[in-house]
Design an enzyme around this catalytic site. Sequence first.
Site, PDB file in Angstrom:
ATOM      1  N   CYS A  80       0.805  -1.221   0.000  1.00 46.37           N
ATOM      2  CA  CYS A  80       0.000   0.000   0.000  1.00 46.37           C
ATOM      3  C   CYS A  80       0.837   1.271   0.000  1.00 46.37           C
ATOM      4  O   CYS A  80       0.377   2.312  -0.496  1.00 46.37           O
ATOM      5  CB  CYS A  80      -0.993  -0.010   1.161  1.00 46.37           C
ATOM      6  N   ASP A  81       2.067   1.229   0.507  1.00 48.52           N
ATOM      7  CA  ASP A  81       2.935   2.415   0.492  1.00 48.52           C
ATOM      8  C   ASP A  81       3.108   2.948  -0.929  1.00 48.52           C
ATOM      9  O   ASP A  81       3.276   4.155  -1.137  1.00 48.52           O
ATOM     10  CB  ASP A  81       4.327   2.082   1.029  1.00 48.52           C
ATOM     11  N   ALA A  82       3.096   2.025  -1.889  1.00 46.88           N
ATOM     12  CA  ALA A  82       3.333   2.403  -3.279  1.00 46.88           C
ATOM     13  C   ALA A  82       2.312   3.408  -3.788  1.00 46.88           C
ATOM     14  O   ALA A  82       2.580   4.161  -4.734  1.00 46.88           O
ATOM     15  CB  ALA A  82       3.315   1.156  -4.165  1.00 46.88           C
TER      16      ALA A  82
END
Length: 370
Positions: A159-161
């Site tokens: 999800c950081d992406a």
Amino acid sequence: MKSIKYCLSFVLTLFAVSIFFGQSLKPSNVKKEMKRVADWQIEHFRDTFSGRKKPHHIADWTNAALYVGMVKHAETVKSSKYWKWLKSIGEEQNWKLYRRPYHADDHAVGQMYIELYRKYDDSNMIQKTINSFDYILENPSKQPITLDNYKHLERWTWCDALFMAPPVAAKLSNVTGDKKYSDWMMKEYEATKQHLYDFDENLFYRDNSYIGKLAHGRKIFWSRGNGWVFGGLALLLDEYKSDSKEYKYFKDIYLKMAEKLIKIQTPAGHWSMSLLSQDVYPTPETSGTSFFTFGLAWGINNGLLDKATYLPHVERAWNSLCSHITKDGMLGYVQPIGAAPGKAWSDKTEVYGTGAFLAAGAEIYKMLKS
């Protein structure tokens, strides 16, 4: 003994924050705290963090997140000092993205390049970013959307992406006038959402290894991971007109997350490292909290969130954050590099925490001035 330590930590946090609760938010105070933190970070830019033996590369995602906040700080204080500092980094990197052609983390520095292009109108600042994204669009990755123990990193499988790469694509479409970058990004974003978004909790799993897993009887939603997503949504919404299909798409996710976030904010003002487990993780954590504060303040400024409902949460969060700045200007309690709830310390920081704090301060300052 462990429960006593948790209680003591919680009480001390409440005490520290209560000092700030007695002070009303003023634009001058917000700007002062931003400047202290920004100047400390520039002075210590090439220090080592997160237990690393070497400083982060200047084009690494860690620093790229710092630059996002530093751009907003430069716009807020209207000082050429910070613009010159950012420009010097772009020049040192020769305006190239980092080393891995498909990896979202290595695209994130492109956000700074595009913002500098918008200020200086020098096409050399963005041409290599355009070339890199053209290559990806012409040679799309065939990897699946599952991270699978870090085997698949060419697509947005964590999800950081969603903070790192999508805003670059949206900005590229704006500055070039070519929708292909945005169109590609929307398809990839939806693939990640369908994979990692929990439609019941309105939060994102960090990656597929956490889907279906429980800790202490609760789902595991990492604070900073969701902070990356929520902060990224504000950056994305800034790039689209309010009547566009893209804006409506991101607005839907944003509003659902915002409503959830104010329900799970701790009494001390921060968000727990494991968002649904405040009792297990009472230690303050300032990177996730900064991203949430940035996103919520942005929503108030842009008319998406009701000010009467959300402002008290923003104030509590900002006061909490400021209570963890050292006298030298270092933002403490930033969780080191990781992928899950963990530990944070009052005397440890990270560049991405500073970036998120500056982004939050910029939106709060704008809100107070208006």
